[in-house]
Write a protein that holds these residues in place. Structure first.
Motif, short mmCIF file in Angstrom:
data_model
loop_
_atom_site.label_atom_id
_atom_site.label_comp_id
_atom_site.label_asym_id
_atom_site.label_seq_id
_atom_site.Cartn_x
_atom_site.Cartn_y
_atom_site.Cartn_z
N UNK A 44 0.89 -1.15 -0.16
CA UNK A 44 0.14 -0.06 0.02
C UNK A 44 0.90 1.15 -0.18
N UNK A 45 0.24 2.32 -0.81
CA UNK A 45 0.96 3.52 -0.52
C UNK A 45 0.39 4.37 0.38
N UNK A 65 -3.86 -7.22 -5.31
CA UNK A 65 -3.33 -6.89 -6.71
C UNK A 65 -1.85 -7.20 -6.60
N UNK A 66 -1.27 -6.02 -5.76
CA UNK A 66 0.18 -5.88 -5.61
C UNK A 66 0.81 -7.33 -5.23
N UNK A 67 0.15 -7.99 -4.18
CA UNK A 67 0.82 -9.20 -3.55
C UNK A 67 0.67 -10.27 -4.98
N UNK A 68 -0.13 -10.34 -5.67
CA UNK A 68 -0.35 -11.24 -6.70
C UNK A 68 0.61 -11.34 -7.79
N UNK A 69 1.24 -9.85 -7.99
CA UNK A 69 2.21 -9.56 -8.87
C UNK A 69 3.69 -10.09 -8.59
N UNK A 70 3.92 -10.19 -7.17
CA UNK A 70 5.07 -10.50 -6.79
C UNK A 70 5.28 -11.82 -6.84
N UNK A 71 6.60 -12.13 -7.53
CA UNK A 71 7.18 -13.49 -7.73
C UNK A 71 7.25 -14.31 -6.40
N UNK A 72 6.87 -15.33 -6.41
CA UNK A 72 6.79 -16.33 -5.18
C UNK A 72 5.63 -16.51 -4.52
N UNK A 100 -3.50 -9.35 4.56
CA UNK A 100 -4.50 -9.61 3.52
C UNK A 100 -5.57 -10.14 4.14
N UNK A 101 -5.53 -11.36 4.72
CA UNK A 101 -6.69 -11.82 5.20
C UNK A 101 -7.57 -10.85 6.31
N UNK A 102 -6.70 -9.94 7.13
CA UNK A 102 -7.40 -9.34 7.90
C UNK A 102 -8.17 -8.22 7.27
N UNK A 147 1.78 -17.17 -4.02
CA UNK A 147 0.67 -18.24 -4.60
C UNK A 147 -0.55 -18.08 -4.12
N UNK A 148 -1.86 -18.10 -4.70
CA UNK A 148 -3.26 -18.07 -4.15
C UNK A 148 -3.27 -19.08 -2.97
N UNK A 149 -2.54 -20.40 -3.08
CA UNK A 149 -2.54 -21.57 -2.29
C UNK A 149 -2.01 -21.11 -0.92
N UNK A 150 -1.11 -20.15 -1.10
CA UNK A 150 -0.28 -19.72 0.28
C UNK A 150 -1.45 -18.87 0.95
N UNK A 151 -1.99 -18.02 0.40
CA UNK A 151 -3.00 -17.34 0.68
C UNK A 151 -4.06 -17.75 1.41
N UNK A 152 -4.56 -18.85 0.57
CA UNK A 152 -5.86 -19.68 1.02
C UNK A 152 -5.58 -20.61 2.27
N UNK A 153 -4.22 -20.90 2.31
CA UNK A 153 -3.97 -21.68 3.75
C UNK A 153 -3.95 -20.92 4.94
N UNK A 154 -3.60 -19.79 4.86
CA UNK A 154 -3.81 -18.68 5.99
C UNK A 154 -5.21 -18.54 6.20
#
Length: 192
Positions: free
Chosen positions: A79-80, A157-164, A137-139, A166-173
């Motif tokens: 975020x800016x 959006x910013x998080x998804x553009x970063x290398x490494x 992001x979850x919060x 994955x949606x799976x990592x976010x969904x796990x949390x």
């Protein structure tokens, strides 16, 4: 003993335990070698990263103080925004210290409080807790009604553009937060 022997963020009680008197602390304050950031809370400003000063001071009062929400998004460069105050979480039911400048206290469920909690160096070995990018992001999605949907979607959006990342990592949390999981799944479907 000098101010260099103190932690970069400390309470008056910490200074006493380190062998300084109240008058010595006030002398350091008068010489601008330390700064008062709240009632009985001091920092050595040259020793701390400026962005983490409020969190380090909060940690001096409460070990479990954790940077969260918009402040954590900024920390993770998702975020800016320029928050007026640092968002700092404590477990729900914990006493929120008063008199600390530039802090907005948040209360999070004690059952999930430690999920995604990471530790970073704020300067000269002062360790502070920050929620991971995924937990933040979850919060933001979980508290979208308070924080705003635009902040959550832009950060995702910013998080998804970063290398490494994955949606799976976010969904796990997100799996530990059943009410937020559907919102995050829906957002990922739209953005992917």
């Amino acid at each position: 003993m000098s101010e260099r022997d103190l932690s970069p963020a400390f309470t008056l009680q910490d200074a006493r335990e380190a062998g300084l008197t109240k008058d010595q602390v006030y002398s350091l304050l008068g010489r601008e070698e330390i700064e008062r950031v709240g009632r009985g809370v001091y920092v050595r400003p040259d020793a701390l990263q400026p962005a983490l000063t409020a969190l380090a001071a909060a940690t001096a009062l409460r070990e479990d103080a954790t940077l969260c929400l918009t402040s954590a998004l900024v920390h993770h460069d998702l975020s800016d925004a320029i928050p007026f105050a640092s968002d700092i979480a404590l477990p729900r039911g914990a006493h929120h210290p008063t008199g600390l400048a530039n802090v907005t206290w948040r209360s999070f469920d004690p059952q999930t409080f430690h999920i995604g909690r990471e530790f970073v160096d704020a300067g000269e070995g002062a360790t502070v807790a920050v929620y991971s990018a995924e937990r933040t992001l979850v919060d933001c999605f979980r508290l979208m009604h308070q924080e705003g949907s635009d902040i959550a979607y832009e950060a995702l959006r910013r998080w998804l553009r970063r290398k490494g990342n994955t949606p799976a990592g976010l969904l796990k949390v997100a799996g530990s937060f059943p009410k937020a999981l559907p919102r995050i799944r829906q957002a990922l479907e739209v953005l992917l």
